[in-house]
Design a protein around this motif. Sequence first.
Motif, PDB file in Angstrom:
ATOM      1  N   ASN A 140       0.723  -1.226  -0.171  1.00 30.61           N
ATOM      2  CA  ASN A 140      -0.009  -0.088   0.043  1.00 30.61           C
ATOM      3  C   ASN A 140       1.039   1.278   0.109  1.00 30.61           C
ATOM      4  O   ASN A 140       1.708   1.421   0.884  1.00 30.61           O
ATOM      5  CB  ASN A 140      -0.839  -0.007   1.045  1.00 30.61           C
ATOM      6  N   SER A 141       0.771   1.872  -1.034  1.00 31.88           N
ATOM      7  CA  SER A 141       1.590   3.372  -1.084  1.00 31.88           C
ATOM      8  C   SER A 141       0.687   4.388  -0.715  1.00 31.88           C
ATOM      9  O   SER A 141      -0.354   4.453  -0.445  1.00 31.88           O
ATOM     10  CB  SER A 141       1.889   3.661  -2.669  1.00 31.88           C
ATOM     11  N   GLY A 142       1.489   5.497   0.021  1.00 38.39           N
ATOM     12  CA  GLY A 142       1.054   6.622   0.523  1.00 38.39           C
ATOM     13  C   GLY A 142       0.630   7.446  -0.454  1.00 38.39           C
ATOM     14  O   GLY A 142       0.555   7.239  -1.945  1.00 38.39           O
ATOM     15  N   THR A 143       0.181   8.761  -0.078  1.00 34.30           N
ATOM     16  CA  THR A 143      -0.341   9.643  -1.116  1.00 34.30           C
ATOM     17  C   THR A 143       0.787  10.258  -1.764  1.00 34.30           C
ATOM     18  O   THR A 143       2.071  10.331  -1.238  1.00 34.30           O
ATOM     19  CB  THR A 143      -0.892  10.947  -0.276  1.00 34.30           C
ATOM     20  N   ALA A 144       0.613  10.700  -2.959  1.00 29.28           N
ATOM     21  CA  ALA A 144       1.705  11.000  -4.057  1.00 29.28           C
ATOM     22  C   ALA A 144       2.184  12.420  -3.366  1.00 29.28           C
ATOM     23  O   ALA A 144       1.253  13.281  -3.110  1.00 29.28           O
ATOM     24  CB  ALA A 144       1.079  11.265  -5.327  1.00 29.28           C
ATOM     25  N   PRO A 145       3.352  12.824  -3.497  1.00 32.53           N
ATOM     26  CA  PRO A 145       4.024  13.683  -2.625  1.00 32.53           C
ATOM     27  C   PRO A 145       3.505  15.032  -3.545  1.00 32.53           C
ATOM     28  O   PRO A 145       3.790  15.044  -4.825  1.00 32.53           O
ATOM     29  CB  PRO A 145       5.409  13.621  -2.451  1.00 32.53           C
ATOM     30  N   SER A 146       3.261  16.185  -2.755  1.00 37.61           N
ATOM     31  CA  SER A 146       3.089  17.505  -3.498  1.00 37.61           C
ATOM     32  C   SER A 146       3.307  18.708  -2.529  1.00 37.61           C
ATOM     33  O   SER A 146       3.142  18.555  -1.536  1.00 37.61           O
ATOM     34  CB  SER A 146       1.684  17.640  -4.008  1.00 37.61           C
ATOM     35  N   VAL A 147       4.162  19.516  -3.206  1.00 38.77           N
ATOM     36  CA  VAL A 147       4.453  20.764  -2.302  1.00 38.77           C
ATOM     37  C   VAL A 147       4.497  21.958  -3.074  1.00 38.77           C
ATOM     38  O   VAL A 147       4.810  22.189  -4.335  1.00 38.77           O
ATOM     39  CB  VAL A 147       5.821  20.539  -1.636  1.00 38.77           C
ATOM     40  N   LYS A 148       4.247  23.153  -2.347  1.00 36.93           N
ATOM     41  CA  LYS A 148       4.133  24.408  -3.105  1.00 36.93           C
ATOM     42  C   LYS A 148       4.991  25.296  -2.157  1.00 36.93           C
ATOM     43  O   LYS A 148       4.912  25.458  -0.954  1.00 36.93           O
ATOM     44  CB  LYS A 148       2.892  24.914  -3.455  1.00 36.93           C
ATOM     45  N   THR A 149       5.308  26.484  -2.766  1.00 35.21           N
ATOM     46  CA  THR A 149       5.903  27.505  -1.973  1.00 35.21           C
ATOM     47  C   THR A 149       5.562  29.003  -2.865  1.00 35.21           C
ATOM     48  O   THR A 149       5.690  28.677  -3.895  1.00 35.21           O
ATOM     49  CB  THR A 149       7.470  27.481  -1.697  1.00 35.21           C
ATOM     50  N   THR A 150       5.645  30.139  -1.970  1.00 34.98           N
ATOM     51  CA  THR A 150       5.579  31.306  -2.783  1.00 34.98           C
ATOM     52  C   THR A 150       6.634  32.089  -2.028  1.00 34.98           C
ATOM     53  O   THR A 150       7.028  32.327  -1.120  1.00 34.98           O
ATOM     54  CB  THR A 150       4.177  31.897  -2.162  1.00 34.98           C
ATOM     55  N   ARG A 151       7.467  32.904  -2.784  1.00 32.77           N
ATOM     56  CA  ARG A 151       8.639  33.731  -2.696  1.00 32.77           C
ATOM     57  C   ARG A 151       8.326  35.436  -2.997  1.00 32.77           C
ATOM     58  O   ARG A 151       7.899  35.491  -4.129  1.00 32.77           O
ATOM     59  CB  ARG A 151       9.804  33.278  -3.253  1.00 32.77           C
ATOM     60  N   GLU A 152       8.209  36.165  -2.070  1.00 35.89           N
ATOM     61  CA  GLU A 152       8.271  37.651  -2.296  1.00 35.89           C
ATOM     62  C   GLU A 152       9.435  38.190  -2.295  1.00 35.89           C
ATOM     63  O   GLU A 152      10.273  38.076  -1.398  1.00 35.89           O
ATOM     64  CB  GLU A 152       7.257  38.207  -1.532  1.00 35.89           C
TER      65      GLU A 152
END
Length: 392
Positions: free
Chosen positions: A177-189
């Motif tokens: 059983n595999s976990g959730t597909a990784p996803s990430v986001k970021t914002t730079r000012e």
Amino acid sequence: MSPKNVIFKKMAKDKSVGVYMAKRDFVDRVDSVEPVDGVILVDPEVLKGKKAFVQLSCTFRYGREDMDVMGIAFRREIYIAIRQVYPPIQDRDQSTHTKMQGKLLRKLGDNAFPFFFEFPDNLPCSVGLQPGPNDSGKQCVVEFEVKAFSAESQEAKVRKRSTVHLMIRKLQYAPENSGTAPSVKTTREFVMSDKPLHLEASLDKEIYYHGEPINVCVNVTNSSNKNVKNIIVSVDQVATVVLYSNDSYVRAVALEESGDAVAAGASLKKVYTLTPLLVCNRERRGIALDGKLKHEDTNLASSSIVKEGVLKEVLGILVSYRVMVKLIIGGILGSSEVGVELPLKLMHPKPDLVRESELEEEMVFEEFKRSYMKGVADDEEEGNVSTGDAAS
């Protein structure tokens, strides 16, 4: 031709003891580990009243064996268990645990005796850090060994000629059983910019098999007044030596410096494909392997999966993987970076289970040695030789 069952064998130089085992790799399923079982063949005439023993050990070694700094030993026995197999302490039928053992006992005769070990659930998996091209001595490694020997007693001095060493591996395979597909986001000012830069990255799944391409989806929306000069995507291996020093070795085992640029006010969506392979990292010091480099069946080390409640400090070397996405931002005073990190697991697929019918297939005896890479010398332990095939 009829199917065959390979049985690995190795004899002591004086022929007093020999070991027969059906496999060299043992699977850690996190909640349980395959037991180590086999058969010891003895020669009572060579033993001349001595006893025969078999030992399972797990050893952690940090650096060269001849190094000793401030009285600190660089070798530590994590686990050791010893059984007397001859003279037998209990009846052969009572000490036989597997069908393969029973078949071997029938084939090898009255001087063959079974042995059986169960792993504790807090032992590490086999892993070693690759030494550099100019490093001498032994590598930093967690290794398992089955040793058979003859001696007057368990504590008596053992002659090399009366000893057999067999290096085995404890490996983990990918969970079903595999976990959730990784996803990430970021914002730079940025200073002097009214609008920010957005970076999002994702993988299509959490678990990848060794040799399988890893697709990294990168989405950049650059609403700022800065220019992205380059996008760098890597798969990093993190090997942490938790038992001795808590040193961490971070190595990019796959890397792409794309050269892709994203101008101010522009956007980019692209999938980068990277494939971590040992063949591309063969000369790099500190890469974690699941065996010795000279063996053809050696891979990059698999991700460590630790059973809940087990102290990580006793596990020797822990291995994890991550994808790093870095944007190189141009500026008047020099470049800066915007980056994100995606964890993943890199493992072997779970092999097919052995069929019961295979136990009825013909047994073929082979030397207990892995296949060696072309042009690499064998440095097997002194005092071990292999005999010819056992008589039918």
